[in-house]
Scaffold this active site. Structure first.
Site, PDB file in Angstrom:
ATOM      1  N   LYS A 112       0.818  -1.217   0.000  1.00  0.00           N
ATOM      2  CA  LYS A 112       0.000   0.000   0.000  1.00  0.00           C
ATOM      3  C   LYS A 112       0.859   1.277   0.000  1.00  0.00           C
ATOM      4  CE  LYS A 112      -4.047  -2.180   0.646  1.00  0.00           C
ATOM      5  NZ  LYS A 112      -3.678  -3.601   0.746  1.00  0.00           N
TER       6      LYS A 112
HETATM    7  C1  LIG Z   1      -4.294  -4.738   0.390  1.00  0.00           C
HETATM    8  C2  LIG Z   1      -3.477  -5.944   0.353  1.00  0.00           C
HETATM    9  C3  LIG Z   1      -3.738  -6.967  -0.573  1.00  0.00           C
HETATM   10  C4  LIG Z   1      -4.908  -6.941  -1.503  1.00  0.00           C
HETATM   11  O1  LIG Z   1      -4.801  -5.926  -2.487  1.00  0.00           O
HETATM   12  P1  LIG Z   1      -6.109  -5.439  -3.270  1.00  0.00           P
HETATM   13  O2  LIG Z   1      -5.644  -4.299  -4.081  1.00  0.00           O
HETATM   14  O3  LIG Z   1      -7.087  -5.019  -2.190  1.00  0.00           O
HETATM   15  O4  LIG Z   1      -6.609  -6.582  -4.040  1.00  0.00           O
HETATM   16  C5  LIG Z   1      -2.886  -8.060  -0.587  1.00  0.00           C
HETATM   17  N1  LIG Z   1      -1.869  -8.154   0.276  1.00  0.00           N
HETATM   18  C6  LIG Z   1      -1.586  -7.196   1.181  1.00  0.00           C
HETATM   19  C7  LIG Z   1      -0.453  -7.379   2.113  1.00  0.00           C
HETATM   20  C8  LIG Z   1      -2.380  -6.058   1.245  1.00  0.00           C
HETATM   21  O5  LIG Z   1      -2.105  -5.105   2.129  1.00  0.00           O
END
Ligand SMILES: *Cc1c(COP(=O)(O)O)cnc(C)c1O
Length: 463
Positions: A112
């Site tokens: 993120k």
């Molecule tokens: C948010 C997240 C995901 C999923 O990503 P999306 O864009 O919501 O599909 C997978 N792994 C981690 C560690 C995340 O923080």
């Protein structure tokens, strides 16, 4: 570049309004009126460039003339200098044709950060130019909150409220969120699931009076700027592996479908992607949708990959819109039906269109634990449970065209108990995050009730 709503009932807006607005007023998601294109020569020229320069080129294609290229490049340089790896998103090899793209070298150790670090700088810049202060409301399944707090803490033109499902995220995830002491940040533990948090955020956005009173905005993966920022590493990794001469497949641990959808965007921009596998845990709404065309909400099952414990993948609406040939009436009908009845039957033609690029695979907790152990044994590499969902999915899909890039979305030390239990080895936090357990936490606990949370947000925005 203009942005339109997937539901067709809101006026087209520019990049600034699409970013600062988050969700479109008609409840739809913003998408660019047309996908910007890179020629093979332009893609080839990304090879060997610093990550920040590729980011400025890709994001710049979406910002159009609303941000001066030199300013955007400077923002990208600042954003990616917060990462603790010179390559920003390094590739690690697992097998002859399998690579991990490590997206977790940012300040909160999860992918993120890649989007949030640039998004915060975009916000401060765009808001400052308009003399505005916004309140950002953010529901988090674990990692968005920490990344948002790290990116927005102390920024002049933004107040941030992060909602997380109490007891359903790891301690390290929670601490990345709750240990910032800047006054522009508030964290709320909600007694409910992530889907409850997300539903509350949607409801608050639907309250036009409050929305205007506190100048509300969202940084969840519905925000198009995040998608644009995530398209960048599809380019850098594919080019490192031989694109555009060679096409590349991706396997993506998926929850809200923002990360995997960014791959679709890169593909529409001209990057040769053979296939994208959306890998899910027991919360398999996406895997089921791509398998049999029924996109149906289920019960949320808590797993050891909590950032993916989601049974309503917001960004699926963007793909649906494309798959029904950008028919906003059909998209609005489908997602209103989903909101009320919890299910959509994807029309066969649209499903075929989706399956040209996507496959969905769900894996069990046992398969995830085994993937952590097997990866350690075969490569010496410790992976986190989210990454392990994708590694396990890769073992189950057939006929995937190599090379394959698995997106590695979190540092294993964010999930120390589960990783240690599966691998028999304890992951270590990188330097810099090592004192996390000693920092003081600060957050409020509230019930999963939209009215209570509205009152909280209003009061916080006025302080
Ligand atoms: C948010 C997240 C995901 C999923 O990503 P999306 O864009 O919501 O599909 C997978 N792994 C981690 C560690 C995340 O923080």
């Amino acid at each position: 570049m203009r942005y339109i709503s997937t539901r067709g009932q809101s006026p087209a807006v520019g990049f600034t309004d699409a970013v600062l607005g988050g969700l479109a007023p008609d409840g739809g998601l913003y998408v660019p009126e047309a996908w910007p294109q890179f020629s093979p020569a332009e893609i080839r020229a990304f090879a060997g460039k610093p990550y920040a320069e590729v980011a400025a080129a890709v994001i710049g294609a979406f910002a159009g003339d609303e941000i001066a290229p030199a300013i955007l490049l400077e923002m990208c340089r600042e954003a990616y200098s917060t990462f603790n790896h010179a390559a920003v998103v390094p590739l690690v090899q697992l097998a002859p044709e399998v690579f991990l793209a490590e997206l977790f070298h940012g300040p909160s150790l999860a992918f993120k950060d890649v989007a949030m670090q640039i998004l915060a700088r975009l916000y401060d810049h765009l808001l400052g130019a308009e003399g505005r202060v916004q309140t950002i409301l953010c529901a988090t399944s674990g990692d968005t909150g920490g990344a948002a707090v790290e990116a927005f803490r102390g920024r002049k033109n933004v107040k941030l409220v992060a909602l997380f499902p109490q007891g359903r995220i790891s301690e390290v995830q929670r601490r990345f969120m709750t240990t910032a002491d800047e006054a522009n940040v508030a964290c709320l533990a909600i007694k409910g699931t992530f889907d409850d948090c997300q539903a509350i955020v949607k409801e608050i956005f639907g309250d036009q009076v409050l929305r205007q009173a506190v100048d509300l905005s969202g940084v969840n993966s519905i925000n198009f700027a995040r998608i644009a920022a995530q398209a960048v590493y599809y380019f850098t990794t594919a080019v490192a592996l031989g694109a555009p001469e060679r096409s590349v497949s991706f396997c993506v641990p998926s929850g809200n479908f923002g990360d995997a959808f960014a791959g679709y965007v890169a593909s529409r921009m001209g990057l040769p992607i053979a296939r994208i596998v959306a890998a899910t845990n027991a919360n398999d709404i996406l895997a089921r949708a791509f398998e049999d065309g029924r996109y149906q909400r289920g019960e949320v099952t808590p797993t050891i990959a909590p950032a993916m414990d989601i049974q309503a993948a917001s960004n699926f609406e963007r793909l649906y819109f494309e798959a029904v040939r950008r028919d906003p009436v059909e998209t609005a009908r489908a997602f209103q039906a989903f909101a009320s009845a919890g299910a959509i039957d994807v029309p066969p033609q649209a499903l075929n269109a989706m399956r040209e690029l996507f496959r969905g695979v769900a894996v069990s907790e046992d398969e995830v634990r085994r993937a952590i152990l097997v990866t350690l044994n075969e490569t010496g590499q410790l992976i986190d449970p989210h990454t392990a969902v994708a590694v396990a999915a890769l073992r189950k899909v057939e006929g995937l065209e190599p090379p394959v890039v698995v997106l590695s979305t979190a540092h294993p030390a964010k999930f120390p108990q589960d990783v240690t239990a599966a691998a028999g080895v304890a992951p270590e936090l990188p330097r810099g995050a090592a004192n996390l357990a000693k920092r003081t936490e600060r957050y409020d606990r509230l019930p999963a009730d939209a009215e209570t949370i509205k009152a909280y947000v209003r009061a916080f925005a006025e302080t």
